[in-house]
Design a protein around this motif. Structure first.
Motif, PDB file in Angstrom:
ATOM      1  N   UNK A 161      12.116  -5.422   7.817  1.00 19.55           N
ATOM      2  CA  UNK A 161      12.491  -6.476   8.766  1.00 19.55           C
ATOM      3  C   UNK A 161      12.689  -7.814   8.063  1.00 19.55           C
ATOM      4  N   UNK A 162      13.776  -8.474   8.373  1.00 22.03           N
ATOM      5  CA  UNK A 162      14.036  -9.798   7.840  1.00 22.03           C
ATOM      6  C   UNK A 162      14.977  -9.863   6.655  1.00 22.03           C
ATOM      7  N   UNK A 163      15.123  -8.758   5.920  1.00 17.86           N
ATOM      8  CA  UNK A 163      15.970  -8.777   4.733  1.00 17.86           C
ATOM      9  C   UNK A 163      17.442  -9.009   5.075  1.00 17.86           C
ATOM     10  N   UNK A 164      17.864  -8.584   6.252  1.00 23.08           N
ATOM     11  CA  UNK A 164      19.284  -8.713   6.609  1.00 23.08           C
ATOM     12  C   UNK A 164      19.717 -10.164   6.757  1.00 23.08           C
ATOM     13  N   UNK A 179       7.784 -11.982   0.318  1.00 21.94           N
ATOM     14  CA  UNK A 179       6.435 -12.111  -0.217  1.00 21.94           C
ATOM     15  C   UNK A 179       6.494 -12.058  -1.731  1.00 21.94           C
ATOM     16  N   UNK A 180       6.110 -13.161  -2.391  1.00 18.73           N
ATOM     17  CA  UNK A 180       6.195 -13.215  -3.852  1.00 18.73           C
ATOM     18  C   UNK A 180       5.239 -14.275  -4.366  1.00 18.73           C
ATOM     19  N   UNK A 181       4.476 -13.933  -5.414  1.00 14.49           N
ATOM     20  CA  UNK A 181       3.492 -14.866  -5.958  1.00 14.49           C
ATOM     21  C   UNK A 181       3.441 -14.721  -7.477  1.00 14.49           C
ATOM     22  N   UNK A 182       3.858 -15.770  -8.190  1.00 14.53           N
ATOM     23  CA  UNK A 182       3.761 -15.801  -9.646  1.00 14.53           C
ATOM     24  C   UNK A 182       2.670 -16.762 -10.123  1.00 14.53           C
ATOM     25  N   UNK A 183       2.018 -17.437  -9.190  1.00 14.55           N
ATOM     26  CA  UNK A 183       1.028 -18.459  -9.549  1.00 14.55           C
ATOM     27  C   UNK A 183      -0.362 -17.848  -9.685  1.00 14.55           C
ATOM     28  N   UNK A 184      -0.444 -16.773 -10.430  1.00 10.97           N
ATOM     29  CA  UNK A 184      -1.706 -16.087 -10.671  1.00 10.97           C
ATOM     30  C   UNK A 184      -1.814 -15.733 -12.144  1.00 10.97           C
ATOM     31  N   UNK A 185      -3.010 -15.326 -12.549  1.00  9.61           N
ATOM     32  CA  UNK A 185      -3.190 -14.870 -13.922  1.00  9.61           C
ATOM     33  C   UNK A 185      -2.297 -13.664 -14.184  1.00  9.61           C
ATOM     34  N   UNK A 186      -1.813 -13.564 -15.412  1.00  7.06           N
ATOM     35  CA  UNK A 186      -0.907 -12.468 -15.761  1.00  7.06           C
ATOM     36  C   UNK A 186      -1.551 -11.102 -15.508  1.00  7.06           C
ATOM     37  N   UNK A 187      -2.862 -11.025 -15.644  1.00  5.71           N
ATOM     38  CA  UNK A 187      -3.570  -9.761 -15.459  1.00  5.71           C
ATOM     39  C   UNK A 187      -3.923  -9.476 -14.005  1.00  5.71           C
ATOM     40  N   UNK A 188      -3.675 -10.419 -13.130  1.00  2.00           N
ATOM     41  CA  UNK A 188      -3.964 -10.223 -11.708  1.00  2.00           C
ATOM     42  C   UNK A 188      -2.939  -9.264 -11.109  1.00  2.00           C
ATOM     43  N   UNK A 189      -3.376  -8.150 -10.538  1.00  2.00           N
ATOM     44  CA  UNK A 189      -2.424  -7.188  -9.966  1.00  2.00           C
ATOM     45  C   UNK A 189      -1.581  -7.763  -8.832  1.00  2.00           C
ATOM     46  N   UNK A 190      -2.017  -8.892  -8.257  1.00  5.42           N
ATOM     47  CA  UNK A 190      -1.245  -9.510  -7.188  1.00  5.42           C
ATOM     48  C   UNK A 190      -0.155 -10.448  -7.712  1.00  5.42           C
ATOM     49  N   UNK A 191      -0.108 -10.640  -9.027  1.00  4.52           N
ATOM     50  CA  UNK A 191       0.966 -11.415  -9.632  1.00  4.52           C
ATOM     51  C   UNK A 191       2.206 -10.532  -9.677  1.00  4.52           C
ATOM     52  N   UNK A 192       3.263 -10.971  -9.018  1.00 11.23           N
ATOM     53  CA  UNK A 192       4.463 -10.143  -8.928  1.00 11.23           C
ATOM     54  C   UNK A 192       5.282 -10.123 -10.219  1.00 11.23           C
ATOM     55  N   UNK A 209       9.787  -5.573  -1.320  1.00  6.62           N
ATOM     56  CA  UNK A 209       8.826  -6.572  -0.879  1.00  6.62           C
ATOM     57  C   UNK A 209       9.058  -6.946   0.591  1.00  6.62           C
ATOM     58  N   UNK A 210       7.990  -7.099   1.350  1.00  4.53           N
ATOM     59  CA  UNK A 210       8.148  -7.518   2.748  1.00  4.53           C
ATOM     60  C   UNK A 210       8.547  -8.987   2.837  1.00  4.53           C
ATOM     61  N   UNK A 211       9.077  -9.372   3.975  1.00  5.36           N
ATOM     62  CA  UNK A 211       9.489 -10.749   4.219  1.00  5.36           C
ATOM     63  C   UNK A 211       8.356 -11.474   4.944  1.00  5.36           C
ATOM     64  N   UNK A 212       7.901 -12.581   4.347  1.00  5.10           N
ATOM     65  CA  UNK A 212       6.774 -13.324   4.911  1.00  5.10           C
ATOM     66  C   UNK A 212       7.210 -14.379   5.907  1.00  5.10           C
ATOM     67  N   UNK A 213       8.441 -14.899   5.743  1.00 10.29           N
ATOM     68  CA  UNK A 213       8.936 -15.975   6.614  1.00 10.29           C
ATOM     69  C   UNK A 213      10.451 -15.916   6.650  1.00 10.29           C
TER      70      UNK A 213
END
Length: 396
Positions: A161-164, A179-192, A209-213
């Protein structure tokens, strides 16, 4: 954002001090014997298309520019190269040895010279944006309002939903809302960002990736969107991204010594992989300053340049939120002599910077290895604001 692969150390302050005292270039193996005795900042004579002039010839204070090495020692910050262009002429360049970990090469101490390529990291994104403008001008892409899914009809994003609603413009301005986050430690699995490096299908990872907004609501730094742009360029041109870039951009600029690295999964790194000589990176800045022209040839449409460097979003969360963002280009300002001076820039992690100062007809390029350091980028903005801009004696 950071293209992080390992922790790098900084250049020794004592060596910088020695350089500032000697006032000369340290000779690298690739430099001719005579260059070791050049005056501080005197550009090397290389047949790369640059017209060379002295600072005095273009209304700049050469002695002030020569204080850069001492300033670096005073600030305890390190750079590998500084290149200054005024009125389209190369007037100053200086190189410093130091520790580096070039992409695909062994980490260690390196000599840097006018003929040495350097990682550009995320400054690559600004080049990818120029290529999108060229593709639109060549009618390979209809425009920035083309939906992203038009180019990936079989992707997982079709079912998200939302990509279109996401267009190329949203990727260019990092306002897609995915949904995208690069502001984390390189070893953090939540860093995209590491997923772009290690996933077997990095494009598929981004598209899943899902759409957050909704688009245009949230600005978030997103190298994944740039990777989609690079993939789209390959699709519409029918050529590898590096080939398209060489033919459409680098060759017209006289840039012959260039690398565009790939991630470990074999995907070319549209967001971070360029390696250029600093003098060639400065050509990118001069191209933007000249509204897309180089030596009388219109390489990138002037309208695309204007659109690209128009502030579109506050870069919330990056550099204190004091910068604006356009089409993969940053916009900011310096305070010099009590006056605000606006500039446009390509930023790369570790201190890679290409500053364009239109009102002073000025381009400044720096390269460094300040990866992950608290003072990352300090040297570049300090040199620009407190030495280079004040060295300009006239505004014409």
């Amino acid at each position: 954002m950071h293209d992080r692969f390992s922790r790098l150390t900084s250049l020794s302050a004592s060596l910088l001090l020695a350089l500032s005292v000697s006032g000369t270039h340290l000779r690298a193996e690739s430099m001719s014997p005579g260059q070791a005795n050049q005056a501080c900042g005197s550009p090397s004579s290389i047949d790369d298309g640059w017209e060379i002039a002295s600072p005095d010839d273009v209304g700049m204070d050469g002695a002030q520019l020569c204080s850069i090495a001492a300033r670096l020692e005073q600030r305890a910050t390190a750079v590998h190269s500084i290149v200054v262009i005024r009125h389209g002429k190369l007037v100053f360049e200086q190189y410093f040895p130091g520790y580096d970990q070039p992409w695909g090469q062994t980490d260690g101490q390196y000599e840097f010279a006018a003929t040495t390529k350097h990682d550009m990291r995320s400054a690559t994104k600004s080049v990818t944006s120029l290529l999108v403008g060229i593709a639109i001008d060549r009618k390979l892409i209809a425009g920035v309002d083309e939906p992203v899914l038009k180019f990936f009809p079989d992707s997982a994003a079709v079912k998200q939903p939302g990509w279109d609603a996401i267009t190329l413009r949203h990727l260019l301005t990092m306002s897609s809302g995915i949904t995208w986050d690069e502001a984390r430690a390189w070893t953090d699995p939540k860093n995209d960002e590491p997923h772009l490096v290690f996933e077997a299908d990095p494009i598929g990872y981004v598209l899943a990736k899902p759409v957050a907004a909704p688009p245009d609501v949230l600005w978030a730094y997103n190298g994944g969107g740039t990777e989609l742009l690079g993939n789209i360029l390959e699709h519409v041109s029918g050529k590898p991204l590096e080939t398209f870039a060489r033919e459409m951009l680098f060759q017209p600029l006289g840039i012959t010594d260039v690398e565009w690295k790939t991630y470990k999964n074999g995907k070319i790194a549209a967001a971070a992989g360029l390696r250029l000589r600093p003098r060639d990176a400065a050509k990118i800045g001069q191209l933007v300053l000249n509204h897309g022209r180089w030596k009388g040839q219109q390489i990138v449409p002037a309208d695309w340049i204007a659109q690209s460097i128009t502030p579109r979003f506050q870069a919330v969360g990056y550099f204190g939120g004091t910068l604006f963002y356009g089409y993969q280009w940053w916009m900011g300002r310096s305070l010099a002599g009590g006056k605000e001076i606006k500039w446009v820039a390509a930023f790369g992690w570790g201190g890679q910077r290409v500053f364009i100062v239109p009102e002073l007809d000025l381009v400044v390029m720096t390269s460094a290895a300040q990866y992950g350091q608290p003072k990352e980028g300090l040297a570049a903005i300090d040199i620009l604001s407190n030495i280079v801009i004040p060295s300009v004696r006239d505004a014409h």
